[in-house]
Design a protein around this motif. Sequence first.
Motif, PDB file in Angstrom:
ATOM      1  N   UNK A 166       0.860  -1.178   0.000  1.00  0.00           N
ATOM      2  CA  UNK A 166       0.000   0.000   0.000  1.00  0.00           C
ATOM      3  C   UNK A 166       0.894   1.224   0.000  1.00  0.00           C
ATOM      4  N   UNK A 167       0.612   2.167  -0.885  1.00  0.00           N
ATOM      5  CA  UNK A 167       1.326   3.441  -0.874  1.00  0.00           C
ATOM      6  C   UNK A 167       0.341   4.540  -0.510  1.00  0.00           C
ATOM      7  N   UNK A 168       0.785   5.462   0.319  1.00  0.00           N
ATOM      8  CA  UNK A 168      -0.053   6.578   0.768  1.00  0.00           C
ATOM      9  C   UNK A 168       0.679   7.876   0.477  1.00  0.00           C
ATOM     10  N   UNK A 169       0.036   8.775  -0.242  1.00  0.00           N
ATOM     11  CA  UNK A 169       0.689   9.998  -0.710  1.00  0.00           C
ATOM     12  C   UNK A 169       0.949  11.010   0.387  1.00  0.00           C
ATOM     13  N   UNK A 170       0.164  10.966   1.516  1.00  0.00           N
ATOM     14  CA  UNK A 170       0.151  12.137   2.372  1.00  0.00           C
ATOM     15  C   UNK A 170      -0.360  13.301   1.547  1.00  0.00           C
ATOM     16  N   UNK A 171       0.140  14.499   1.793  1.00  0.00           N
ATOM     17  CA  UNK A 171      -0.192  15.664   0.965  1.00  0.00           C
ATOM     18  C   UNK A 171       1.024  16.050   0.142  1.00  0.00           C
ATOM     19  N   UNK A 172       0.831  16.240  -1.148  1.00  0.00           N
ATOM     20  CA  UNK A 172       1.966  16.542  -2.014  1.00  0.00           C
ATOM     21  C   UNK A 172       1.497  16.998  -3.384  1.00  0.00           C
ATOM     22  N   UNK A 173       2.362  17.697  -4.070  1.00  0.00           N
ATOM     23  CA  UNK A 173       2.220  17.903  -5.510  1.00  0.00           C
ATOM     24  C   UNK A 173       3.057  16.830  -6.200  1.00  0.00           C
ATOM     25  N   UNK A 174       3.031  16.822  -7.515  1.00  0.00           N
ATOM     26  CA  UNK A 174       3.799  15.836  -8.272  1.00  0.00           C
ATOM     27  C   UNK A 174       5.289  15.986  -7.978  1.00  0.00           C
ATOM     28  N   UNK A 175       5.960  14.851  -7.743  1.00  0.00           N
ATOM     29  CA  UNK A 175       7.393  14.878  -7.462  1.00  0.00           C
ATOM     30  C   UNK A 175       7.947  13.460  -7.566  1.00  0.00           C
ATOM     31  N   UNK A 176       9.263  13.353  -7.623  1.00  0.00           N
ATOM     32  CA  UNK A 176       9.922  12.058  -7.768  1.00  0.00           C
ATOM     33  C   UNK A 176       9.681  11.169  -6.558  1.00  0.00           C
ATOM     34  N   UNK A 177       9.692  11.746  -5.358  1.00  0.00           N
ATOM     35  CA  UNK A 177       9.508  10.954  -4.158  1.00  0.00           C
ATOM     36  C   UNK A 177       8.169  10.236  -4.137  1.00  0.00           C
ATOM     37  N   UNK A 178       7.137  10.876  -4.661  1.00  0.00           N
ATOM     38  CA  UNK A 178       5.812  10.264  -4.698  1.00  0.00           C
ATOM     39  C   UNK A 178       5.810   9.035  -5.594  1.00  0.00           C
ATOM     40  N   UNK A 179       6.412   9.142  -6.759  1.00  0.00           N
ATOM     41  CA  UNK A 179       6.462   8.009  -7.688  1.00  0.00           C
ATOM     42  C   UNK A 179       7.276   6.872  -7.097  1.00  0.00           C
ATOM     43  N   UNK A 180       8.357   7.181  -6.429  1.00  0.00           N
ATOM     44  CA  UNK A 180       9.173   6.133  -5.820  1.00  0.00           C
ATOM     45  C   UNK A 180       8.419   5.421  -4.699  1.00  0.00           C
ATOM     46  N   UNK A 181       7.659   6.166  -3.921  1.00  0.00           N
ATOM     47  CA  UNK A 181       6.892   5.548  -2.840  1.00  0.00           C
ATOM     48  C   UNK A 181       5.835   4.594  -3.382  1.00  0.00           C
ATOM     49  N   UNK A 182       5.278   4.910  -4.544  1.00  0.00           N
ATOM     50  CA  UNK A 182       4.161   4.132  -5.098  1.00  0.00           C
ATOM     51  C   UNK A 182       4.597   3.075  -6.100  1.00  0.00           C
ATOM     52  N   UNK A 183       5.888   2.863  -6.286  1.00  0.00           N
ATOM     53  CA  UNK A 183       6.374   1.938  -7.300  1.00  0.00           C
ATOM     54  C   UNK A 183       5.749   0.553  -7.133  1.00  0.00           C
ATOM     55  N   UNK A 184       5.005   0.110  -8.163  1.00  0.00           N
ATOM     56  CA  UNK A 184       4.386  -1.221  -8.214  1.00  0.00           C
ATOM     57  C   UNK A 184       3.452  -1.499  -7.029  1.00  0.00           C
ATOM     58  N   UNK A 185       2.896  -0.455  -6.419  1.00  0.00           N
ATOM     59  CA  UNK A 185       1.979  -0.654  -5.292  1.00  0.00           C
ATOM     60  C   UNK A 185       0.707  -1.350  -5.752  1.00  0.00           C
ATOM     61  N   UNK A 186       0.182  -2.213  -4.901  1.00  0.00           N
ATOM     62  CA  UNK A 186      -1.083  -2.881  -5.200  1.00  0.00           C
ATOM     63  C   UNK A 186      -2.250  -1.911  -5.080  1.00  0.00           C
ATOM     64  N   UNK A 187      -2.177  -1.016  -4.107  1.00  0.00           N
ATOM     65  CA  UNK A 187      -3.139   0.073  -3.967  1.00  0.00           C
ATOM     66  C   UNK A 187      -2.363   1.349  -3.686  1.00  0.00           C
ATOM     67  N   UNK A 188      -2.672   2.394  -4.432  1.00  0.00           N
ATOM     68  CA  UNK A 188      -2.053   3.704  -4.255  1.00  0.00           C
ATOM     69  C   UNK A 188      -3.133   4.647  -3.744  1.00  0.00           C
ATOM     70  N   UNK A 189      -3.103   4.936  -2.449  1.00  0.00           N
ATOM     71  CA  UNK A 189      -4.043   5.847  -1.804  1.00  0.00           C
ATOM     72  C   UNK A 189      -3.475   7.252  -1.973  1.00  0.00           C
ATOM     73  N   UNK A 190      -4.092   8.033  -2.843  1.00  0.00           N
ATOM     74  CA  UNK A 190      -3.453   9.277  -3.280  1.00  0.00           C
ATOM     75  C   UNK A 190      -4.413  10.458  -3.200  1.00  0.00           C
ATOM     76  N   UNK A 191      -3.923  11.535  -2.650  1.00  0.00           N
ATOM     77  CA  UNK A 191      -4.728  12.740  -2.534  1.00  0.00           C
ATOM     78  C   UNK A 191      -5.020  13.363  -3.894  1.00  0.00           C
ATOM     79  N   UNK A 192      -6.159  14.052  -3.977  1.00  0.00           N
ATOM     80  CA  UNK A 192      -6.540  14.795  -5.191  1.00  0.00           C
ATOM     81  C   UNK A 192      -7.360  15.999  -4.749  1.00  0.00           C
TER      82      UNK A 192
END
Length: 286
Positions: A166-192
């Motif tokens: 599971x990857x969780x974005x917290x609060x963020x804009x687009x950035x490299x760290x976000x993509x790395x945290x979510x790499x191949x995640x089964x579920x990506x819980x992401x703010x919008x």
Amino acid sequence: MKLTIIGCTGSFAGPDSPASCYLVSGEDAGGRIWRVLLDMGNGALGVLQRHIDLHQIDAVLVSHLHPDHCIDLAGLHVAVKWDPRGWDAPRIPLWAPEGADRYLASTHGLPAGPGMHGEFDFHAWRPERPVRIGPFTVTPYLVEHPTPEPYALRIDYDGVMGPSTLAYSGDTDACEGLVRAARDADVFLCEAAYHEGRDDALRGIHLTGRRAGEAARDAGARKLLLTHLPVWNSPTRAVEEAEAVFAGPIGVAEPAYTYRVVRRTPPRTGRAGGAAAAGAAGQGAG
């Protein structure tokens, strides 16, 4: 593992949901069920008690020190410290950005020492340094948000329910760290929290549905679950924005809903273009 939505309204509690708080649970090899909270925003403490006894909290993981993600820890401190029946559990392990102990002490006008150290066992995140909590390995990644040390969190589960991420974005804009945290995640819980067109001038703060979809696509995530939508956002519009760039399953987090985070397919290639099997199945919380 299982993901239960305690609160998912963006920036402040809404009429139907507290602010950000998510309960992650999973059984280890010995049969013990571990329960970990991701954030604890305003309104979360009351709703949480519909799902678990507070003594069952094994750890709290804070993405960043904004009130809509951590302020109800001040109430949890009261529940631990002042329960006349006593607190028959250890201090609650709490991982958070540096300075969380001082931040939370200030909410009650307490000096930093002892502050809330009698109720919480404070640990400071270190970027990309994994932390082991029962069957979970949690890795924090620095992201882009206007507060010191904002993190996205990657939770890798290894227990009797089978490995999953599971990857969780917290609060963020687009950035490299976000993509790395979510790499191949089964579920990506992401703010919008933002919408395309309406919020284009606001950068370095939050994602739109489209930018969340782009992050999921670039990370090769299997399923995207949008969250942190303020009361003035249209969930339909957020999903439509994400669908324009991400080919996998997309949902919107629902209060009191429980999702089974399971690994069903090989990792995606990371680019839109072919549908992928769902990485989670939803079920009503009971």
